[in-house]
Design an enzyme around this catalytic site. Structure first.
Site, PDB file in Angstrom:
ATOM      1  N   ASP A 178       0.866  -1.175   0.000  1.00  0.00           N
ATOM      2  CA  ASP A 178       0.000   0.000   0.000  1.00  0.00           C
ATOM      3  C   ASP A 178       0.910   1.234   0.000  1.00  0.00           C
ATOM      4  OD1 ASP A 178      -1.701   2.092   0.527  1.00  0.00           O
ATOM      5  OD2 ASP A 178      -2.854   1.027   2.072  1.00  0.00           O
ATOM      6  N   HIS A 179       0.878   1.981  -1.090  1.00  0.00           N
ATOM      7  CA  HIS A 179       1.818   3.093  -1.246  1.00  0.00           C
ATOM      8  C   HIS A 179       1.516   4.259  -0.299  1.00  0.00           C
ATOM      9  CE1 HIS A 179       5.077   5.085  -3.042  1.00  0.00           C
ATOM     10  NE2 HIS A 179       4.943   4.634  -4.276  1.00  0.00           N
TER      11      HIS A 179
END
Length: 402
Positions: free
Chosen positions: A374-375
């Site tokens: 998850d950036h």
């Protein structure tokens, strides 16, 4: 005094449940704590323990039917007690439920009505073409002009046989006698779809991939197996991933809009396929457990996952997930992050590949790993450092000692 028995939430994410089986009948006496029915939740089938005592006066939701959390499923009270007042109260509740839960039969009838309305099509002379809904559907799927077909049914109605005969004349390469199958979506499948869609559409995923030389791990496992201690590869991977997370704690965290939660415990879920979906039993506090302890616990959880007897605390809120499709021969794949975690590790099959080692070409067992991140909270460099370290300690397990 008669009381309502409500559908309760048997899992943290359950909104509706399907009563697969009543274990009591109307007129039976029940006690508090007695199992009165089995309920299929979004994850598994659970036993419903009664919180009431008395006689089952009326079953409102029958076996095979679904009820929302908070909906009345039965009435309990004293034998021969008048429950008309409660039944009157339930009329609106039942009516509302029926609105939102059209039965499969109703949907089919509705669909047939729609098809019947649409079967009116004119011949070139302006008269109506009579055609059955099924024949029309098949004709539409195969782009057949029904004006070219002469019906053999009552009053010249075009039926399925006429369409199929026309198809056979038109082409000898294609023939399909089957019909489309409509499969009802289970609560479990619905929740899987909702959760994974939410994860994919709200968490900006990116993917990192490495190839790992599995020679040392496989040799270690082989030596252990010789002693009769058969330990699965997944147990090794869980333990090694846990050790890598200890040095890269951002991997073991959640995005919470206002803040980031970095978990103190490393609770690793392992994806297990079921006949009707997917579930991730969780090994809790992996940082404190050895490989053999993890393996013993994992085997027990997988057995429970396969027979649908996992308790909610055994499959909810993992902080990191591993999905292994190597046994299916899949070389590599990308996985969708399992909330509330922020990363998932996808494991592929182990295959012999040529590599260059000290200037020489050698054949080694190579496995590909893909990390989905998850950036919002794991930057590319952070994800890369974790995956690089994970690869390093898989290839050189002694490095876990320092």
């Amino acid at each position: 005094m008669a009381e309502k028995i409500f559908m309760i939430a048997l899992s943290p994410t359950m909104k509706k449940g399907k009563i697969t089986k009543w274990r009591v009948n109307q007129g039976d006496t029940i006690k508090e704590g007695q199992i009165i029915c089995d309920v299929e939740t979004d994850k598994t089938t659970m036993e419903y323990e009664s919180m009431n005592e008395g006689t089952i006066l009326k079953i409102i939701v029958n076996s095979g039917e679904r009820a929302s959390v908070g909906q009345t499923i039965a009435i309990v009270g004293e034998e021969n007690e008048n429950i008309q007042e409660i039944l009157d109260e339930l009329k609106d509740e039942i009516k509302e439920n029926n609105k939102s839960e059209k039965t499969k039969t109703e949907k089919i009838i509705e669909e047939k009505d729609t098809n019947n309305i649409n079967t009116k099509q004119n011949n070139e002379d302006g008269s109506h073409i009579k055609i059955s809904p099924l024949a029309k559907k098949i004709a539409k799927l195969n782009n057949i002009d029904i004006k070219k077909i002469k019906g053999s049914g009552p009053n010249g109605r075009i039926i399925k046989k006429d369409i199929e005969e026309f198809k056979d004349k038109k082409t000898s390469f294609f023939k399909n006698d089957g019909e489309d199958k409509i499969i009802e979506i289970s609560d479990k499948r619905r929740i899987i779809a909702e959760r994974l869609s939410e994860s994919k559409f709200t968490s900006p995923h990116y993917y990192l991939k490495v190839s790992v030389n599995m020679e040392n791990i496989l040799n270690t496992r082989k030596e252990m197996n010789k002693k009769g201690e058969k330990v699965s590869l997944n147990s090794y991977l869980i333990k090694i991933a846990s050790q890598a997370i200890l040095k890269h704690k951002i991997i073991n965290s959640s995005w919470n809009d206002e803040n980031i939660i970095e978990y103190s415990n490393i609770d690793i879920g392992i994806a297990v396929a079921q006949k009707d979906g997917l579930i991730t039993p969780i090994i809790r506090q992996t940082q404190f457990k050895g490989i053999k302890d993890i393996d013993t616990e994992l085997k027990q959880l997988i057995e429970k996952a396969k027979d649908g007897s996992l308790e909610p605390e055994e499959y909810t809120n993992s902080t990191f997930t591993i999905s292994n499709l190597g046994s299916f021969g899949i070389e590599e794949f990308t996985a969708i992050i399992n909330p509330p975690g922020s990363a998932i590790l996808a494991i592929g099959s182990i295959n012999e590949k040529p590599i260059v080692e000290n200037g020489e070409i050698k054949i080694k067992p190579i496995m590909k790993m893909t990390l989905s991140c998850d950036h919002r909270l794991i930057d590319g460099a952070s994800g890369a450092e974790f995956l690089k370290y994970l690869k390093d300690i898989i290839e050189n397990p002694f490095k876990m000692l320092y």
